[in-house]
Every structure is written in structure tokens, then in C-alpha cells.
Design a protein around this motif. Sequence first.
Motif, short mmCIF file in Angstrom:
data_model
loop_
_atom_site.label_atom_id
_atom_site.label_comp_id
_atom_site.label_asym_id
_atom_site.label_seq_id
_atom_site.Cartn_x
_atom_site.Cartn_y
_atom_site.Cartn_z
N GLY A 206 0.83 -1.22 0.00
CA GLY A 206 0.00 0.00 0.00
C GLY A 206 0.86 1.26 0.00
N PHE A 207 1.94 1.21 0.76
CA PHE A 207 2.86 2.37 0.83
C PHE A 207 3.53 2.57 -0.53
CE2 PHE A 207 6.81 4.61 1.87
CZ PHE A 207 6.34 5.62 2.69
N ARG A 208 3.97 1.47 -1.15
CA ARG A 208 4.62 1.56 -2.47
C ARG A 208 3.67 2.17 -3.49
NH1 ARG A 208 6.49 -3.67 -1.52
NH2 ARG A 208 5.09 -4.56 -3.08
N LYS A 209 2.41 1.76 -3.41
CA LYS A 209 1.39 2.25 -4.34
C LYS A 209 1.20 3.76 -4.15
CE LYS A 209 -3.14 0.68 -6.03
NZ LYS A 209 -4.26 1.50 -5.61
N MET A 210 1.17 4.18 -2.88
CA MET A 210 1.02 5.62 -2.57
C MET A 210 2.20 6.42 -3.14
SD MET A 210 2.43 8.10 -0.39
CE MET A 210 3.35 7.06 0.72
N ILE A 211 3.42 5.88 -3.00
CA ILE A 211 4.61 6.56 -3.53
C ILE A 211 4.50 6.69 -5.05
CG2 ILE A 211 7.12 6.26 -3.95
CD1 ILE A 211 6.73 7.31 -1.20
N GLU A 213 1.81 6.42 -7.01
CA GLU A 213 0.65 7.11 -7.56
C GLU A 213 0.52 8.55 -7.05
OE1 GLU A 213 -2.76 4.61 -6.96
OE2 GLU A 213 -1.91 3.00 -8.19
N ASP A 214 0.49 8.72 -5.73
CA ASP A 214 0.22 10.06 -5.20
C ASP A 214 1.49 10.90 -5.05
OD1 ASP A 214 -2.36 9.21 -5.05
OD2 ASP A 214 -2.27 8.67 -2.94
N PHE A 215 2.46 10.36 -4.31
CA PHE A 215 3.65 11.14 -3.98
C PHE A 215 4.40 11.57 -5.25
CE2 PHE A 215 8.09 11.66 -2.63
CZ PHE A 215 7.93 12.53 -1.56
N ALA A 216 4.65 10.61 -6.14
CA ALA A 216 5.41 10.92 -7.37
C ALA A 216 4.61 11.86 -8.26
CB ALA A 216 5.76 9.64 -8.10
N LYS A 217 3.30 11.64 -8.33
CA LYS A 217 2.45 12.47 -9.21
C LYS A 217 2.50 13.94 -8.78
CE LYS A 217 -2.16 12.60 -8.77
NZ LYS A 217 -3.54 12.12 -8.80
N TYR A 218 2.32 14.19 -7.49
CA TYR A 218 2.31 15.59 -7.01
C TYR A 218 3.70 16.21 -7.01
CZ TYR A 218 -2.54 14.76 -5.77
OH TYR A 218 -3.88 14.46 -5.82
N THR A 219 4.73 15.40 -6.73
CA THR A 219 6.10 15.90 -6.78
C THR A 219 6.43 16.36 -8.20
OG1 THR A 219 6.85 14.52 -4.94
CG2 THR A 219 8.54 15.27 -6.47
N ASP A 220 6.13 15.49 -9.17
CA ASP A 220 6.42 15.82 -10.58
C ASP A 220 5.66 17.08 -11.01
OD1 ASP A 220 7.89 13.54 -10.44
OD2 ASP A 220 6.83 12.42 -11.99
N ALA A 221 4.40 17.17 -10.58
CA ALA A 221 3.58 18.34 -10.95
C ALA A 221 4.14 19.63 -10.33
CB ALA A 221 2.13 18.13 -10.50
N CYS A 222 4.59 19.54 -9.07
CA CYS A 222 5.18 20.71 -8.39
C CYS A 222 6.43 21.18 -9.12
CB CYS A 222 5.55 20.36 -6.95
SG CYS A 222 4.15 20.22 -5.83
N ILE A 223 7.28 20.25 -9.51
CA ILE A 223 8.53 20.60 -10.21
C ILE A 223 8.21 21.29 -11.53
CG2 ILE A 223 10.55 19.63 -11.40
CD1 ILE A 223 10.60 17.47 -9.15
N LYS A 243 -0.32 17.20 2.21
CA LYS A 243 -1.29 16.25 2.80
C LYS A 243 -0.76 14.82 2.74
CE LYS A 243 -6.17 17.45 2.32
NZ LYS A 243 -7.04 18.06 1.31
N VAL A 244 -0.26 14.44 1.56
CA VAL A 244 0.26 13.08 1.35
C VAL A 244 1.40 12.80 2.34
CG1 VAL A 244 1.53 11.60 -0.28
CG2 VAL A 244 -0.45 12.88 -1.07
N VAL A 245 2.28 13.80 2.51
CA VAL A 245 3.43 13.63 3.41
C VAL A 245 2.96 13.52 4.86
CG1 VAL A 245 5.56 14.69 4.28
CG2 VAL A 245 5.08 14.72 1.84
N LEU A 246 2.01 14.37 5.26
CA LEU A 246 1.51 14.31 6.65
C LEU A 246 0.84 12.96 6.93
CD1 LEU A 246 1.12 15.77 9.37
CD2 LEU A 246 -1.01 16.71 8.48
N ASP A 247 0.10 12.46 5.95
CA ASP A 247 -0.62 11.19 6.15
C ASP A 247 0.30 9.97 6.15
OD1 ASP A 247 -2.95 12.59 6.27
OD2 ASP A 247 -3.59 12.18 4.21
N LEU A 272 3.51 22.96 4.36
CA LEU A 272 4.82 22.47 4.77
C LEU A 272 5.15 21.15 4.09
CD1 LEU A 272 4.61 23.20 8.61
CD2 LEU A 272 5.59 24.66 6.82
N LYS A 273 6.43 20.92 3.89
CA LYS A 273 6.89 19.62 3.38
C LYS A 273 8.26 19.32 3.97
CE LYS A 273 8.51 19.26 -0.81
NZ LYS A 273 9.94 19.15 -0.47
N LEU A 274 8.70 18.09 3.79
CA LEU A 274 10.01 17.71 4.32
C LEU A 274 11.13 18.42 3.56
CD1 LEU A 274 9.53 13.83 4.68
CD2 LEU A 274 9.58 15.50 6.54
N CYS A 275 12.19 18.70 4.29
CA CYS A 275 13.40 19.25 3.67
C CYS A 275 14.49 18.23 3.95
CB CYS A 275 13.74 20.60 4.32
SG CYS A 275 15.24 21.35 3.68
#
Length: 308
Positions: A206-211, A213-223, A243-247, A272-275
Motif C-alpha cells: 500500500g505504501f509503495r502504491k502511494m509513492i 501514484e500520489d507522492f510521485a504524481k504531485y512531486t512531478d507536478a510541483c517541479i 497532505k500526502v506527506v503528513l498522512d 509544509l513539506k520535508l526538507c
Amino acid sequence: MKGPLFYAKILLFGEYGIIKDSKGLAIPYNTYQGALKKSKNLSEVSKKSNENLKKYFDYLVGLETTLVTFRLVEFKKDIEEGMYFDSSIPQGYGVGSSGALVASIYDKYADDKITVLENLTRDKLLKLKQIFSKMESFFHGKSSGLDPLNSYLSLPILINSKDNLEATGIPSQKEGKGAVFLLDSEIIGETEPMVTIFMNKMKNEGFRKMIDEDFAKYTDACIDDFLHGNMKSLFGNVKHLSKVVLDNFKPMIPTAFHKVWQKGIDSNDYYLKLCGSGGGGYILGFTENFEKTKKILKDYKLELVYRF
């Protein structure tokens, strides 16, 4: 003797994602820097640095690689003559303190070094990153090599994937209300335990799927938004990412900051996000109104990174 300055770095987007081959964007942060220096009378801090350089010298002696050779006799002689790394970069803060040290040693002692002045092809960038990965593994157990690369080149670097990097330009700063800032957690973080937690979480499907689908998708969009100056879209995507990072990355966020993090998402005043790897050090913030955010977060130490 005083060596050239090497700057801190900030990974704006891509922490943890780059371990799993998604995109990242790193920028130099010249508020903090370090340089190799020599002195006959070492202070306590300099003495500690000199002793650490001795340990690092031993590590380089045993480093098995065909990628690079060092002038180790010269390095050893300089250490014996009181060389140390004079740095204002806070350690354990996710802004690349060991990266700047590695960059300065490569710059001074590597044979046939790749320089910033030549045409930086993708192959050269990749080779540098591989060299730095081996050199920096002494500090973290495992290193991507990205921090020293950023510090050495002092250029923004876009990571498309593990084997695909490019030096990039970022939109020039404007005197607008918006800002990227650092929030000081006043806790020292350690990279290695955080990476271990992440690797253990990656065993969970489930964690891998989140990375992926969600984490990579929003990271790429932000960049993409950041590089193209699409600030309105950027804030929407940073909110999702926050949100994804907090959850999903709670262990990497100091407990005292869970509420502050959530408050930003709820109020839309800041996100906020991780640095870096988290666990302490700096937390990265994005806001459309820095003056207002400074008032809201008046109990914390904030540092401005970038204005728009």
C-alpha cells in the motif's frame, strides 16, 4: 590556505522519491557555506573537524572505485598541517553539510576532475553523481551523491530519474508576496534512521502504491509548475503533496509539528513539506503571503529561501 566556498543545498522537491527514481529539484542555498582552511592553532571545533578529516582520509584510502583517483599524499600532508573544514552549514538539518565537504575535497584532491566550466553533458553529470555517491557514503551509509553534486556545481539540478540529470534554470526571483521558506524545528535530524524507516515502509504494498501514484504524481507536478513559473497551479499541487506527506510520513515529521502542518493545510495560509530526510532540522514551507505567514508562525524561526 583557504579553499573555494561550497554552498548548502535545498532539495525543493523529491525527498525520498528520488530513492525510488521519481523526479527531484535541488537548488543551491548560499546563505550557508563551507571551505577548507589551514591553521597552526586550531580551536576546539576546528580540531574536531581536523580529526574527522583524518577518518575521512582513511575511508578514501580504502575506497574501491575506478571512477576517480585522489592525490592522497597531498591530502594527508594538509591534514597533518592543520587543515579543517570551516563551515556555517548546520549539521543534521537537511541542507547538505556533508555534501559541501565532499565537494570541496573532490575539488582540491581529485585527479582529472570534471569542472563546472566544461560542457556538462548528461554522462559527465552522471559520472560526478556516481563519484559523489561513493564519497558521501562515509557519512550516511548510503548516498545518492546529489548533495555534493549540487554544492560542487552551484547550479539548480533537475533529477528526471536516477540516470537522467540536467543542470537547469529556475525562474528569477520577483519582489512578490509569495515565498519558499525554511522553518527551524530546532531538533537535529539524522539521515540514516529516517532512510531505514522509509525502506521498511517500502516493503508494504500500500505504501509503495502511494509513492508511485500520489507522492510521485504531485512531486512531478510541483517541479513542472515551479520551473515554468505556474505559481497558482504550484500551490494547489504543494497542498496535495503536503497532505500526502503528513498522512504517510508521520515518523519523519517531529511530533511537535504535526498540528502546525495540519493548520497550514486547513487555513491555506502556508503548506509544509520535508526538507531532506526529516526527523528534525529544517521543514520547507511555501506561502502566497510571506508577511502574513511570519505573523502566524511568529513563535518559530523562519528563513527566506526564494521569493515570487
